[in-house]
Design an enzyme around this catalytic site. Structure first.
Site, PDB file in Angstrom:
ATOM      1  N   HIS A   1       7.828  -7.376 -14.613  1.00  0.00           N
ATOM      2  CA  HIS A   1       8.181  -7.413 -16.035  1.00  0.00           C
ATOM      3  C   HIS A   1       9.629  -6.944 -16.153  1.00  0.00           C
ATOM      4  O   HIS A   1      10.020  -5.960 -15.531  1.00  0.00           O
ATOM      5  CB  HIS A   1       7.257  -6.507 -16.845  1.00  0.00           C
TER       6      HIS A   1
ATOM      7  N   ALA B   1      13.529 -10.708 -26.850  1.00  0.00           N
ATOM      8  CA  ALA B   1      13.082 -11.390 -25.625  1.00  0.00           C
ATOM      9  C   ALA B   1      13.674 -12.795 -25.569  1.00  0.00           C
ATOM     10  O   ALA B   1      13.977 -13.305 -24.488  1.00  0.00           O
ATOM     11  CB  ALA B   1      11.557 -11.431 -25.587  1.00  0.00           C
TER      12      ALA B   1
ATOM     13  N   GLU C   1      -2.997  -7.079 -14.196  1.00  0.00           N
ATOM     14  CA  GLU C   1      -1.742  -6.406 -14.580  1.00  0.00           C
ATOM     15  C   GLU C   1      -1.889  -4.928 -14.275  1.00  0.00           C
ATOM     16  O   GLU C   1      -2.853  -4.297 -14.714  1.00  0.00           O
ATOM     17  CB  GLU C   1      -1.465  -6.641 -16.069  1.00  0.00           C
TER      18      GLU C   1
ATOM     19  N   ASP D   1       9.359  -1.883 -26.185  1.00  0.00           N
ATOM     20  CA  ASP D   1       9.194  -1.148 -27.442  1.00  0.00           C
ATOM     21  C   ASP D   1      10.353  -0.182 -27.627  1.00  0.00           C
ATOM     22  O   ASP D   1      11.149   0.048 -26.718  1.00  0.00           O
ATOM     23  CB  ASP D   1       7.879  -0.354 -27.410  1.00  0.00           C
TER      24      ASP D   1
ATOM     25  N   GLN E   1      -1.260 -10.417 -25.979  1.00  0.00           N
ATOM     26  CA  GLN E   1      -1.699  -9.029 -26.133  1.00  0.00           C
ATOM     27  C   GLN E   1      -3.228  -9.026 -26.054  1.00  0.00           C
ATOM     28  O   GLN E   1      -3.877 -10.044 -26.319  1.00  0.00           O
ATOM     29  CB  GLN E   1      -1.224  -8.499 -27.499  1.00  0.00           C
TER      30      GLN E   1
HETATM   31  C1  LIG Z   1       1.279  -9.349 -21.961  1.00  0.00           C
HETATM   32  C2  LIG Z   1       2.231  -8.246 -22.391  1.00  0.00           C
HETATM   33  C3  LIG Z   1       2.887  -7.482 -21.433  1.00  0.00           C
HETATM   34  C4  LIG Z   1       3.756  -6.452 -21.813  1.00  0.00           C
HETATM   35  N1  LIG Z   1       4.384  -5.704 -20.837  1.00  0.00           N
HETATM   36  C5  LIG Z   1       5.237  -4.727 -21.204  1.00  0.00           C
HETATM   37  C6  LIG Z   1       5.939  -3.957 -20.209  1.00  0.00           C
HETATM   38  O1  LIG Z   1       5.801  -4.176 -19.009  1.00  0.00           O
HETATM   39  N2  LIG Z   1       6.765  -2.979 -20.640  1.00  0.00           N
HETATM   40  C7  LIG Z   1       6.969  -2.715 -21.966  1.00  0.00           C
HETATM   41  O2  LIG Z   1       7.741  -1.792 -22.302  1.00  0.00           O
HETATM   42  N3  LIG Z   1       6.325  -3.414 -22.921  1.00  0.00           N
HETATM   43  C8  LIG Z   1       5.477  -4.419 -22.573  1.00  0.00           C
HETATM   44  N4  LIG Z   1       4.834  -5.148 -23.546  1.00  0.00           N
HETATM   45  C9  LIG Z   1       5.039  -4.789 -24.957  1.00  0.00           C
HETATM   46  C10 LIG Z   1       6.273  -5.468 -25.598  1.00  0.00           C
HETATM   47  O3  LIG Z   1       7.442  -5.082 -24.941  1.00  0.00           O
HETATM   48  C11 LIG Z   1       6.304  -5.035 -27.070  1.00  0.00           C
HETATM   49  O4  LIG Z   1       5.211  -5.551 -27.764  1.00  0.00           O
HETATM   50  C12 LIG Z   1       7.608  -5.270 -27.809  1.00  0.00           C
HETATM   51  O5  LIG Z   1       7.556  -4.555 -29.033  1.00  0.00           O
HETATM   52  C13 LIG Z   1       7.875  -6.743 -28.147  1.00  0.00           C
HETATM   53  O6  LIG Z   1       8.194  -7.454 -27.029  1.00  0.00           O
HETATM   54  P1  LIG Z   1       8.359  -9.046 -27.106  1.00  0.00           P
HETATM   55  O7  LIG Z   1       8.851  -9.486 -25.798  1.00  0.00           O
HETATM   56  O8  LIG Z   1       7.123  -9.663 -27.637  1.00  0.00           O
HETATM   57  O9  LIG Z   1       9.541  -9.126 -28.196  1.00  0.00           O
HETATM   58  P2  LIG Z   1      10.203 -10.299 -29.024  1.00  0.00           P
HETATM   59  O10 LIG Z   1       9.718 -11.642 -28.625  1.00  0.00           O
HETATM   60  O11 LIG Z   1      11.670 -10.068 -28.985  1.00  0.00           O
HETATM   61  O12 LIG Z   1       9.650 -10.023 -30.504  1.00  0.00           O
HETATM   62  C14 LIG Z   1       9.808  -8.742 -31.110  1.00  0.00           C
HETATM   63  C15 LIG Z   1       9.691  -8.880 -32.627  1.00  0.00           C
HETATM   64  O13 LIG Z   1      10.862  -9.520 -33.143  1.00  0.00           O
HETATM   65  C16 LIG Z   1      10.543 -10.753 -33.791  1.00  0.00           C
HETATM   66  N5  LIG Z   1      11.594 -11.670 -33.342  1.00  0.00           N
HETATM   67  C17 LIG Z   1      11.677 -12.287 -32.143  1.00  0.00           C
HETATM   68  N6  LIG Z   1      12.831 -12.964 -32.033  1.00  0.00           N
HETATM   69  C18 LIG Z   1      13.511 -12.760 -33.190  1.00  0.00           C
HETATM   70  C19 LIG Z   1      14.784 -13.168 -33.688  1.00  0.00           C
HETATM   71  N7  LIG Z   1      15.598 -13.934 -32.953  1.00  0.00           N
HETATM   72  N8  LIG Z   1      15.165 -12.744 -34.930  1.00  0.00           N
HETATM   73  C20 LIG Z   1      14.354 -11.966 -35.677  1.00  0.00           C
HETATM   74  N9  LIG Z   1      13.127 -11.533 -35.245  1.00  0.00           N
HETATM   75  C21 LIG Z   1      12.727 -11.935 -34.028  1.00  0.00           C
HETATM   76  C22 LIG Z   1       9.152 -11.119 -33.330  1.00  0.00           C
HETATM   77  O14 LIG Z   1       8.442 -11.870 -34.325  1.00  0.00           O
HETATM   78  C23 LIG Z   1       8.533  -9.749 -33.095  1.00  0.00           C
HETATM   79  O15 LIG Z   1       8.059  -9.201 -34.298  1.00  0.00           O
HETATM   80  C24 LIG Z   1       3.969  -6.186 -23.202  1.00  0.00           C
HETATM   81  C25 LIG Z   1       3.301  -6.952 -24.160  1.00  0.00           C
HETATM   82  C26 LIG Z   1       2.451  -7.963 -23.771  1.00  0.00           C
HETATM   83  C27 LIG Z   1       1.724  -8.779 -24.821  1.00  0.00           C
END
Ligand SMILES: Cc1cc2nc3c(=O)[nH]c(=O)nc-3n(C[C@H](O)[C@H](O)[C@H](O)COP(=O)(O)OP(=O)(O)OC[C@H]3O[C@@H](n4cnc5c(N)ncnc54)[C@H](O)[C@@H]3O)c2cc1C
Length: 316
Positions: free
Chosen positions: A95, A145, A19, A127, A210
């Site tokens: 991404h 997401a 990555e 974030d 993560q």
């Molecule tokens: C492998 C990896 C790659 C990454 N790459 C990037 C990148 O390129 N750019 C970047 O900016 N960030 C990146 N991130 C970070 C990521 O964007 C953050 O951690 C962000 O805060 C959460 O993203 P997520 O897609 O996991 O969110 P989600 O899956 O939406 O989850 C976010 C939070 O909301 C909760 N949740 C989910 N769905 C719901 C719902 N329907 N109702 C209520 N609560 C809910 C979850 O439990 C979690 O606490 C990456 C993280 C990882 C692990």
């Protein structure tokens, strides 16, 4: 090729993937090739390119007034992915974030990614932007997401935002993020895994975790996911620790623990190079255990440096 097909065709052999971050605005594509070139001999199955939100900067102008400026420090995700596929003939995974995009803009981005021939997308919420405490979706954008995965899956079925349009459909394999040590906003690991499963039900085909420095966290997470009925591959994301400063920066930024044994070794180290070597050895040990556990892929977070990753891969 889809990531899920890479995994299915590997006959149980652990693949490797990388990555990378887009370079800072002003740097050129050569800096990307310098990061990737040394890793090519280790045959990565795919390369992810992260995506970065805009940031707000306040600059003092006349009479003490502040002017708000919007800056994007690391643009170019899609262009870099296209350049990677063109130069190395390796699958690149862009991404895609909820943050900063309306659903209409997301749809346009998906059409571009489809036309450019990408088979995979890593779907993420993103974030909060640096000057804000909580994540705020764009008005008319995807909030979680889960919603983004839903939109990509809809396009895979040929459904667009305008109900009157029915197309042949895209064919993206969708990756999502998982958190062995829980996402910072999740009230509990159980709640986090509950929503992880919803992303799988919405069409995600693989999970990338993560980073973690203690394999038992990943193994426990996999067990919890399997118990919840999540059956798709869970790819461990790993990162070699490289500097003393990261002992504090990594927990603060990524909300993960660093095992005390590693902390003590790093604190005792006499030089920056000694710290780097400790990080490499730790990551080799982690990788060997994860391979023995049968992980489908070892996904290395490079943070724009790959000399330590190459040292790890040579030892493996
Ligand atoms: C492998 C990896 C790659 C990454 N790459 C990037 C990148 O390129 N750019 C970047 O900016 N960030 C990146 N991130 C970070 C990521 O964007 C953050 O951690 C962000 O805060 C959460 O993203 P997520 O897609 O996991 O969110 P989600 O899956 O939406 O989850 C976010 C939070 O909301 C909760 N949740 C989910 N769905 C719901 C719902 N329907 N109702 C209520 N609560 C809910 C979850 O439990 C979690 O606490 C990456 C993280 C990882 C692990």
């Amino acid at each position: 090729m889809k990531i899920i097909d890479h995994i299915n065709k590997s006959n149980g052999k652990t693949l490797i993937s990388l990555e990378i971050l887009p370079p800072l605005k002003g740097e050129n594509i050569k800096s990307v090739y310098e990061i990737i070139d040394p890793v090519i001999e280790f045959n990565p199955a795919f390369i992810d390119v992260t995506s970065h939100r805009e940031e707000f900067e306040y600059k003092e102008v006349k009479d003490g007034l502040l002017e708000k400026r919007v800056i994007k420090r690391r643009p170019g995700t899609v262009g870099i992915c296209a350049a990677i596929q063109n130069r190395y003939k390796i699958d690149a995974v862009p991404h895609l974030l909820c943050g900063g995009f309306t659903k209409g803009e997301t749809e346009d981005a998906l059409i571009d990614l489809d036309f450019l021939g990408f088979d995979n997308i890593m779907a993420l919420r993103g974030d909060a932007i640096k000057s804000e405490v909580y994540f705020t979706p764009e008005s008319g954008g995807n909030e979680y997401a889960l919603d983004l995965v839903g939109q990509i899956s809809a396009m895979n079925r040929g459904e667009y935002l305008e109900e009157s349009i029915h197309g042949s459909g895209s064919n993206f394999c969708i990756g999502i993020a998982g958190y062995p040590e829980k996402h910072i906003e999740a009230p509990s690991i159980e709640s986090d895994i509950h929503f992880l499963k919803k992303k799988v039900e919405a069409g995600a085909e693989y999970i990338v975790t993560q980073m973690f420095f203690d394999n038992s966290k990943y193994i426990d997470f996999v067990k919890m996911c399997r118990a919840e009925g999540i059956t798709i591959p869970i790819i461990p994301g790993i990162k070699p620790l490289a500097t003393v400063k990261q002992l504090n920066q990594i927990p603060q930024r990524f909300k993960v623990d660093i095992p005390d044994e590693l902390v003590r070794e790093v604190v005792k180290a006499k030089s920056a190079e000694a710290v780097r070597q400790i990080g490499i050895e730790w990551c080799v040990k982690q990788s060997q255990e994860l391979i023995a556990f049968g992980v489908p892929v070892l996904h290395f977070f490079s943070n724009s440096k790959t000399s330590n990753i190459c040292a790890i891969l040579s030892k493996l």
